[in-house]
Design an enzyme around this catalytic site. Structure first.
Site, PDB file in Angstrom:
ATOM      1  N   GLU A  74      16.326  10.261  21.989  1.00 44.81           N
ATOM      2  CA  GLU A  74      16.320  10.970  20.772  1.00 44.81           C
ATOM      3  C   GLU A  74      15.403  12.111  20.849  1.00 44.81           C
ATOM      4  OE1 GLU A  74      16.663   8.465  17.285  1.00 44.81           O
ATOM      5  OE2 GLU A  74      17.884   7.063  18.209  1.00 44.81           O
ATOM      6  N   PRO A  75      15.439  13.062  19.864  1.00 42.08           N
ATOM      7  CA  PRO A  75      14.369  13.984  19.532  1.00 42.08           C
ATOM      8  C   PRO A  75      12.995  13.410  19.659  1.00 42.08           C
ATOM      9  CG  PRO A  75      16.167  14.614  18.715  1.00 42.08           C
ATOM     10  CD  PRO A  75      16.292  13.235  18.786  1.00 42.08           C
ATOM     11  N   GLY A 126      11.778   9.389  23.900  1.00 36.55           N
ATOM     12  CA  GLY A 126      12.185   9.312  25.198  1.00 36.55           C
ATOM     13  C   GLY A 126      11.772   8.186  25.792  1.00 36.55           C
ATOM     14  N   ILE A 185       7.857  26.705  54.155  1.00 33.27           N
ATOM     15  CA  ILE A 185       8.415  26.916  55.380  1.00 33.27           C
ATOM     16  C   ILE A 185       9.373  28.072  55.317  1.00 33.27           C
ATOM     17  CG2 ILE A 185       9.728  26.017  57.435  1.00 33.27           C
ATOM     18  CD1 ILE A 185       8.473  23.388  56.894  1.00 33.27           C
ATOM     19  N   GLY A 234       9.288  30.780  53.401  1.00 34.56           N
ATOM     20  CA  GLY A 234       8.750  31.935  53.078  1.00 34.56           C
ATOM     21  C   GLY A 234       9.357  32.733  52.123  1.00 34.56           C
ATOM     22  N   GLY A 235       9.226  33.785  52.176  1.00 37.62           N
ATOM     23  CA  GLY A 235       9.638  34.728  51.146  1.00 37.62           C
ATOM     24  C   GLY A 235      11.221  34.443  50.788  1.00 37.62           C
ATOM     25  N   GLU A 249      15.194   8.760  33.814  1.00 35.56           N
ATOM     26  CA  GLU A 249      15.088   7.444  33.832  1.00 35.56           C
ATOM     27  C   GLU A 249      13.780   6.846  33.828  1.00 35.56           C
ATOM     28  OE1 GLU A 249      17.752   5.983  33.594  1.00 35.56           O
ATOM     29  OE2 GLU A 249      19.361   7.458  34.579  1.00 35.56           O
TER      30      GLU A 249
END
Length: 392
Positions: A134-135, A138, A346, A348-349, A372
């Site tokens: 619920e809001p 949790g 690994i 990279g860009g 969970e």
């Protein structure tokens, strides 16, 4: 407080398990891999894949064969989830949330409830999930505010649930409510209902998420929602907290398996890229810095898998396994995050481009540390259970 029902340990022939996993592998190669990026980038419900998962029996994977399910042991189920998650984690959430609902009914429901609901859950005719959060509640489930008031042969339910998987596409949910808001301790006033969509039950806004795309996460709103008293799981009020958290053992094994899949998938992508990408006249896999990363990634993925299978084996034996499931969920989800991050480095860009798959693994992995039960809560559960099992 309710107790876990005694069950015969589930087993499966090794050849039968291998054949089932081979079917999953061929399905992933033929149906999942070609569409995953399209569905993930556009956040589109994978209707065709869901129909195929129904056909394969995945919505009845852990439901007993006497109710039309596959009756798979948790170990086999975990391997299936890890296999699929190594290519696309999100779709495993579609049947996992559903199976936690089914688990609550199968473990704690009355004979009439099992006979009525489980065959339809197993066939995929009725699909849904677990409505706990619920809001304002949790990890602290006892703080929920949704109430159910007895009115003759019915209950009238009012309240709101949030971050519910399958909220839009699902048609039925295991709904946790307060039947006695004044109970002390609070968990004694909680009950779990089988809650199909009907008048008084509406779906609120769909959340636009960082990752975990294509599966719908949304609010559920109950406004004078009226259901028969026969939908109270087990037929006795005050058992809901135990029933819900009992189902979460399977849920946490599933999240751990998803973490295993993400960790292994990230490792696979990083290994492939490191052998193809060259710098300074040789593949980057030959550079010591990359070798150190891959060495750690391999170890993390393997340790996550072993912890997850350990928890699943305890579950299959019918033992209390909140510590084992907590360890598996905690370690495997952190392994998923770390492996996906290292795989990003690994690459990279290129990792920052949506033309490469690795960015999806990174986005999806972060959820595993929260879903969970947060990893902070898992560590508390592990510690408390360890001390309890090792008294001075």
């Amino acid at each position: 407080m309710a107790s876990l029902p005694e069950e015969e340990p589930r087993t499966i022939d090794a050849a039968e398990e291998a054949a089932f996993l081979d079917t999953i592998d061929r399905w992933i190669e033929r149906e999942v891999k070609p569409v995953v990026m399209h569905h993930d980038h556009k956040d589109i419900w994978p209707a065709e894949l869901v129909d195929q998962m129904i056909e394969m029996g995945l919505f009845g994977a852990t439901i007993g064969q006497e109710y039309g399910g596959l009756g798979l042991p948790a170990t086999t189920y975990a391997k299936i989830v890890a296999r699929i998650s190594s290519y696309w984690m999100a779709i495993t959430g579609i049947f996992n949330s559903h199976l936690i609902m089914a688990c609550a009914v199968e473990r704690f429901g009355t004979p009439a409830q099992k006979a009525k609901w489980l065959p339809k859950f197993a066939s995929g005719e009725i699909r849904g999930g677990l409505a706990l959060t619920e809001p304002n509640a949790g990890t602290d489930l006892q703080a929920i505010r949704t109430t159910a008031v007895r009115d003759g042969d019915h209950y009238v339910i009012n309240g709101t649930k949030t971050w519910i998987s399958n909220a839009i596409q699902g048609s039925c949910f295991a709904l946790l409510v307060k039947t006695d808001p004044k109970a002390d301790p609070r968990y004694k006033g909680m009950s779990l209902f089988i809650a199909p969509k009907q008048d008084g039950f509406t779906v609120g806004k769909k959340f636009d998420k960082l990752g975990y795309k294509a599966i719908d996460s949304a609010e559920l709103i109950f406004d004078n929602y009226r259901i028969p008293a026969d939908n109270l799981i087990g037929g006795v009020e005050g058992q809901g907290f135990f029933q819900a958290t009992g189902g979460l053992e399977l849920g946490r094994i599933n999240v751990a398996a998803r973490g295993v899949g993400l960790a292994e998938g990230s490792l696979r992508l990083a290994t492939e890229y490191a052998q193809l990408r060259q710098t300074m006249g040789k593949p980057i896999a030959d550079h010591q810095a990359i070798q150190l990363k891959i060495g750690e990634m391999v170890t993390r993925a393997r340790a996550a898998r072993l912890l997850t299978l350990d928890a699943a084996e305890a579950y299959d034996r019918g033992e209390r396994c909140d510590m084992e499931a907590g360890m598996a969920k905690y370690f495997a989800s952190e392994a998923a995050v770390r492996n996906s991050e290292e795989a990003m480095r690994i690459h990279g860009g290129y990792a920052y481009s949506k033309e490469y798959e690795i960015e999806r693994y990174y986005r999806d992995a972060l959820l595993m540390c929260i879903g969970e039960g947060t990893n902070e809560m898992q560590r508390m559960i592990i510690s408390k259970q360890w001390v309890k099992r090792n008294p001075v």
